[in-house]
Design an enzyme around this catalytic site. Structure first.
Site, short mmCIF file in Angstrom:
data_model
loop_
_atom_site.label_atom_id
_atom_site.label_comp_id
_atom_site.label_asym_id
_atom_site.label_seq_id
_atom_site.Cartn_x
_atom_site.Cartn_y
_atom_site.Cartn_z
N SER A 156 45.05 4.58 113.49
CA SER A 156 45.01 3.25 112.91
C SER A 156 44.46 3.33 111.48
O SER A 156 44.99 4.08 110.66
CB SER A 156 44.16 2.32 113.79
N ASP A 327 53.61 -0.33 120.28
CA ASP A 327 52.63 -0.70 119.25
C ASP A 327 53.35 -1.54 118.20
O ASP A 327 54.05 -1.02 117.35
CB ASP A 327 52.04 0.57 118.63
N HIS A 360 48.94 -0.95 120.64
CA HIS A 360 48.20 -0.20 119.63
C HIS A 360 47.04 0.58 120.24
O HIS A 360 46.70 1.67 119.77
CB HIS A 360 47.69 -1.16 118.55
#
Length: 396
Positions: A156, A327, A360
């Site tokens: 991320s 995601d 995610h």
């Protein structure tokens, strides 16, 4: 000394103080600051086996292991890093560092402002960027005597830092592992961040960011910010599987319509409120604003007219990129953009797109295919090191 698989790895927080000013992209600077960090494993004699782990929004330097005498104190990526794990601390010296502006030990808004004696920074903490964080991390490596990283890795926002390392310090990185990340945020992502920030700054307890001196905490805003963020971390399939349209146990078998509009009736509502309440107890509101802005600003292609291929020409290391099919916040499409830009520059790139249902959050979970990809890649990194490795020495 190495640890056997299954043996607990005890983590010890450390801090590195820097007196000299760090010049930031905003034009401001920070002096008299400290970075909190942890290390795991043994640094070998030629310092060639160091792996830097970059954290995402609400994480910290406590990447792996547990704290002595503290139950449920596992690091946020403990399933990934440790003895015999995909990033094997019997082979690698792993460093987790907490970024500037955070609220987990590194200098941030809650710390004293050396330019205003007797006051904390509060809302006056300067804007920080991904590039600023990478520069500070490089100074920490200097202090540890590490010139070149075997690998830099993050998921991320951490993946953005890993990518930025390859551009800011291309000669100091041999491998970059970028997981569930993107070369910049989409307009939709920036919008989610802005709604979360507005929830915080419009909380009456925020006091323009100087809530410390008022003895308040903008918990209402933090709760909503976390609830918004958490929705984006999960896939629709996972939400439906875990919660569906289930009502709370207290109202099962009853007519739900006699409850007020402010009551919690659905399981998903209860879950989100629980996550929001927990977050508001430990996270700092000014830190949330700083870190989400750093996310928004990151865009290495901006200086190249939006041409990512030109931006990534500076990168010279080998890459592994990983994405997850569900995601939607950092979609596989964004990883494929980076893969293409790197291939345009004839870089050595491996790419794995994992068919996982978790959204995610998948980059933090125990998907065996995902962990297998990381393990295989770090096996190859270790093999590269074998030719030049020497007897390890344990760092203090």
């Amino acid at each position: 000394m190495g640890f056997g698989l299954g043996m607990p790895m005890i983590a010890t927080p450390q801090s590195q103080y820097f007196a000299d000013a760090l010049h930031l992209q905003s034009g401001a600077s920070l002096r008299d600051y400290s970075l909190s960090y942890e290390t795991y494993g043994t640094l070998n004699a030629d310092c060639s086996n160091a792996v830097l782990i970059c954290h995402a929004l609400n994480a910290s330097h406590h990447v792996a292991g547990t704290y002595a005498g503290q139950a449920n104190s596992e690091g946020w990526w403990d399933n990934m890093i440790g003895p015999g794990k995909p990033v094997d601390t019997n082979r690698f010296f792993v460093i987790g560092v907490n970024n500037l502006g955070s609220c987990f030990g590194t200098t941030g808004p809650m710390h004293p402002n050396p330019d205003v004696p007797g006051q904390v920074y509060g809302a006056n903490f300067p804007v920080v960027t991904v590039e600023d964080w990478v520069n500070a991390q490089a100074l920490l490596l200097d202090a540890l005597g590490i010139q070149t990283l075997a690998a830099v890795m993050g998921g991320s926002l951490g993946g953005m830092q890993a990518l930025s390392w390859t551009l800011q310090y291309p000669n100091r990185v041999r491998h970059a592992v970028v997981v569930a990340s993107a070369p910049n945020l989409t307009a939709e992502n920036i919008a989610f961040n802005e709604v979360a920030r507005r929830a915080i700054v419009t909380d009456p307890d925020f006091h323009g960011g100087h809530f410390y001196e008022h003895g308040t905490v903008p918990k209402r805003g933090l709760r909503i910010a976390r609830m918004i963020g958490h929705i984006t971390y999960l896939s629709d399939d996972v939400m439906n599987e875990k919660f569906g349209r289930q009502l709370k146990q207290a109202v099962l078998g009853e007519d739900p319509y006699h409850y007020t509009t402010q009551d919690v009736e659905f399981q998903i509502e209860s879950y989100l409120r629980y996550q929001g309440d927990k977050f508001a107890e430990y996270f700092d509101a000014n830190t949330y604003l700083l870190i989400t802005r750093a996310l928004d600003y990151f865009d290495p292609a901006l200086a190249f007219g939006g041409d990512l291929s030109r931006a990534l020409q500076r990168a010279t290391c080998k890459f592994l990129l990983v994405s997850f099919t569900t995601d939607w916040r950092f979609s596989p499409k964004r990883s494929r953009e980076m893969v293409k830009a790197l291939l345009d520059n004839q870089r050595d790139v491996s790419y794995a797109e994992i068919d996982a249902p978790h959204g995610h959050d998948a980059f933090l979970l125990d998907d065996p295919r995902y962990l297998g990809v990381i393990r295989s890649y770090f096996d190859s990194v270790a093999q590269e090191n074998t030719a030049t490795a020497h007897v390890g020495v344990t760092t203090p």
